[in-house]
Design an enzyme around this catalytic site. Structure first.
Site, mmCIF file in Angstrom:
data_model
loop_
_atom_site.group_PDB
_atom_site.id
_atom_site.type_symbol
_atom_site.label_atom_id
_atom_site.label_comp_id
_atom_site.label_asym_id
_atom_site.label_seq_id
_atom_site.Cartn_x
_atom_site.Cartn_y
_atom_site.Cartn_z
ATOM 1 N N HIS A 175 22.617 18.996 9.217
ATOM 2 C CA HIS A 175 22.201 19.734 8.025
ATOM 3 C C HIS A 175 20.826 20.380 8.187
ATOM 4 O O HIS A 175 20.471 21.282 7.436
ATOM 5 C CB HIS A 175 22.219 18.824 6.798
ATOM 6 C CG HIS A 175 23.604 18.394 6.423
ATOM 7 N ND1 HIS A 175 24.117 17.177 6.779
ATOM 8 C CD2 HIS A 175 24.585 19.051 5.757
ATOM 9 C CE1 HIS A 175 25.368 17.089 6.335
ATOM 10 N NE2 HIS A 175 25.672 18.208 5.714
ATOM 11 N N HIS A 229 23.607 21.500 -1.860
ATOM 12 C CA HIS A 229 23.413 22.586 -0.898
ATOM 13 C C HIS A 229 22.477 23.622 -1.521
ATOM 14 O O HIS A 229 22.905 24.527 -2.234
ATOM 15 C CB HIS A 229 24.750 23.232 -0.534
ATOM 16 C CG HIS A 229 25.557 22.435 0.434
ATOM 17 N ND1 HIS A 229 26.722 21.795 0.091
ATOM 18 C CD2 HIS A 229 25.353 22.150 1.742
ATOM 19 C CE1 HIS A 229 27.211 21.165 1.142
ATOM 20 N NE2 HIS A 229 26.397 21.361 2.149
#
Length: 655
Positions: A170, A534
């Site tokens: 990520h 996100h």
């Protein structure tokens, strides 16, 4: 070279889970029958953030980005007819990792498995959650303590289990350069090992180091990515030997799984993503020295929505063809002694060492979270700038944009859509579970869990007992919140204008002109309702709006619609931007729009960004949303121009 001398293939996985435990179980068993050799479980956002399916914050999020697991019954159904003692299971879970592992162990025991033989991984990396993914619950220090709880428990009781997957995946999704990805991931691993060191006898510590694994990202620049993996191997070996005195090379191996890059998958000409995925896989398979131990590939359509079983099968076949049809596994490392590779590896290592030293001077990873977050936001802004300026070519996006319609996008839109009824069905099952359990046993289990958390004891044993007693995910997490507190991570977006304002003069002038008409600086509220963590898109919109001269308000992730409307009233926002990438845009936007009308703010335009199919976009427009942006709207300056137009009093008067 004879057939018997071939290397064994890596574990072939597909990251999967959706709707319900029953539907996900059918998907897993189908994929295993097609040749998948390990499981990779995707959990929905309520499960990841420690809420039951009927919690206010779970509305619209149940079963969307993964499978909802609210209690032992759900976990039992998820692995029905899948013998866990023979399986290698990766669970992408972080804040609630101790709990999900407790549920997994409880189900394994029900199956009659020897728990000491269980193999798999819990991601259990909270530091990257603060930097990129956003599914954290508690503050950093107690989170680090719980990571160590899992590692300590697994070392003693489940020795083949990887108790932590240091996840740099990520970080790259959030814009990290290769050097940042190396440094931030290794700094996280150092923080965990420093926490673990006092917990075990000195002679056992090297073996514990050997259980720490990594989960990385491989992007499209596959030569650089392959060199990054070789750099990871060298640096990890160096850290374990020099910092921790681990002498046995077996315990210094860099063991990693990979999901190749989803950030670079495009909504435009999505069939091109098949080639991107294949090329990215080469970065983590071609070099034997730095080959992944497990590979999971996204599907070609993940920029559009949830993949169907056939889409996942196609990605699995890519792995199988490379592993079984080609001769790749018959040879040693193809890149040893290559001067270009060696030079690039050394360059990456040098950059990573410098950044590691910088983090170390600040007190390590935990103390450097705000710094790392701001650097990632800056790096991501620069990445997007290069695409906007056409310095980075993305085929079908900023070059060669004309093409034929994709025959892969059939009448279903080329994606799977989760039935909205799933949420109410899951809540009904949850209520039934609560009504049938032994309340006294639940209360006693929660008391024991609370005492462990408050006294600093290891939470794993009482978590397993709580799982067996029928405690729910939300109840477990609530005890952790009470004991350790909650946390709101840094946004990485300051109020100060950056040095990336080149080419924005015309927009800055337009913002100034509209602000003069409004009588004060144009106020832009950016909100992320629901549980979607996100935040890259929201951060970059806020970052660019600020640099264009707007007065921005961005408080980060996980806000309720009620909180967003309260902020709009307090800030006297001229425009509201909502970012939702979890697929829950319909119910969440509807809630915001209803509350906006009730507050008498009908005249405040709302814009929405996310992975939004055309059919849903029409529904949002019917609700009163002014503008909708999806990943194909990569030109941020065009979005800024739209905002100026939307709030210009002259345009409003003309309507």
């Amino acid at each position: 070279m004879t057939q018997t001398q071939k290397d064994r293939p890596w574990l072939i996985r597909t990251y999967a889970g959706h709707s319900t435990a029953k539907a996900s179980n059918a998907l897993y068993r189908g994929n295993l029958a097609k040749g998948q050799t390990g499981l990779s479980v995707a959990f929905d956002l309520p499960t990841q953030t420690g809420y039951d399916s009927d919690h206010t914050l779970a509305r619209g999020e149940v079963g969307k980005v993964g499978v909802p697991i609210s209690h032992l019954g759900d976990m039992r159904v998820l692995f029905d007819q899948i013998p866990l003692e023979q399986m290698n299971t990766s669970m992408t879970i972080n804040a609630t990792a101790p709990w999900l592992l407790a549920l997994y162990i409880a189900v394994a025991e029900e199956q009659g498995a020897d728990v000491s033989k269980l193999q798999g991984t819990v991601q259990n990396d909270l530091i990257k959650e603060y930097l990129s993914r956003g599914t954290y619950v508690c503050p950093p220090k107690p989170s680090l303590k719980m990571i160590a709880d899992v590692a300590e428990y697994c070392y003693t009781n489940v020795p083949k289990w990887n108790p932590m997957n240091v996840c740099s995946y990520h970080l790259q999704e959030a814009g990290a350069t290769p050097e940042q990805e190396l440094a931030y991931a290794l700094a996280t691993a150092i923080a965990v090992l420093d926490e673990l060191r006092p917990r075990v006898p000195a002679e056992d510590f090297p073996a514990l180091c050997g259980r720490i694994s990594f989960f990385v990202n491989a992007g499209i620049r596959f030569v650089t990515e392959m060199c990054k993996m070789r750099a990871f191997v060298d640096l990890w070996d160096e850290i374990l030997k020099d910092r921790y005195g681990v002498e046995d090379p077996k315990f210094r191996r860099f063991r990693y799984g990979v999901q190749v890059n989803s950030l670079g998958l495009t909504e435009q000409q999505p069939e091109n993503n098949v080639y991107r995925i294949l090329i990215e896989m080469l970065a983590v398979t071609l070099s034997k020295k730095a080959r992944a131990r497990a590979v999971q590939l996204p599907a070609w359509n993940e920029a559009l929505g949830l993949p169907r079983p056939w889409d996942q099968q196609w990605s699995m076949r890519m792995q199988q063809i490379l592993a079984y049809e080609t001769d790749l596994l018959e040879y040693g490392d193809l890149f040893d002694g290559n001067p270009a590779v060696d030079a690039k590896v050394e360059e990456l290592k040098e950059g990573a060492r410098a950044e590691l030293a910088n983090l170390d001077s600040m007190g390590g990873a935990v103390a450097s979270i705000e710094y790392m977050k701001s650097r990632l936001v800056d790096s991501n802004a620069e990445r997007l700038n290069r695409i906007e300026r056409n310095e980075t070519v993305v085929v079908g996006v900023n070059k060669w944009t004309e093409g034929e319609p994709s025959p892969l996008q059939t009448e279903d839109g080329g994606i799977m859509v989760v039935d909205p009824a799933v949420e109410q069905e899951q809540i009904a099952r949850l209520n039934e579970w609560r009504s049938e359990r032994d309340d006294a046993a639940v209360s006693a289990a929660l008391d024991a869990l609370r005492e462990a958390a408050q006294t600093g004891a290891n939470v794993m044993e009482p978590s397993i007992a709580a799982a067996k007693a029928g405690v729910t995910t939300g109840e477990w997490a609530e005890e952790m919140r009470k004991a350790y507190g909650t946390y709101r991570g840094p946004t990485g977006v300051s109020g100060s204008v950056s040095n990336k304002t080149e080419g924005l003069d015309y927009l800055r002038a337009a913002v100034d002109a509209v602000s003069d008409k409004l009588g004060r600086r144009l106020k832009f509220l950016v909100g992320k309702p629901g549980l979607d963590g996100h935040s890259n898109g929201a951060e970059q919109i806020a970052f660019r709006a600020r640099d264009c001269g707007m007065d921005i308000s961005y408080e980060g992730i996980r806000l309720t619609p009620e909180e967003i409307i309260a902020a709009a009233i307090e800030d006297k926002a001229h425009v509201i931007g909502l970012s939702i990438l979890s697929g829950s845009h319909i119910p969440l936007v509807q809630d915001v729009m209803t509350r906006l009308r009730e507050a008498g703010l009908d005249d405040v335009p709302v814009i929405v960004g996310g992975i939004i199919p055309d059919e849903d976009a029409a529904k949002l427009k019917a609700m009163g949303v002014s503008k909708i942006y999806t990943p194909k709207n990569f030109e941020l300056n065009a979005i800024m121009g739209d905002i100026v137009t939307l709030v210009d009093p002259q345009n409003i008067a003309a309507e």
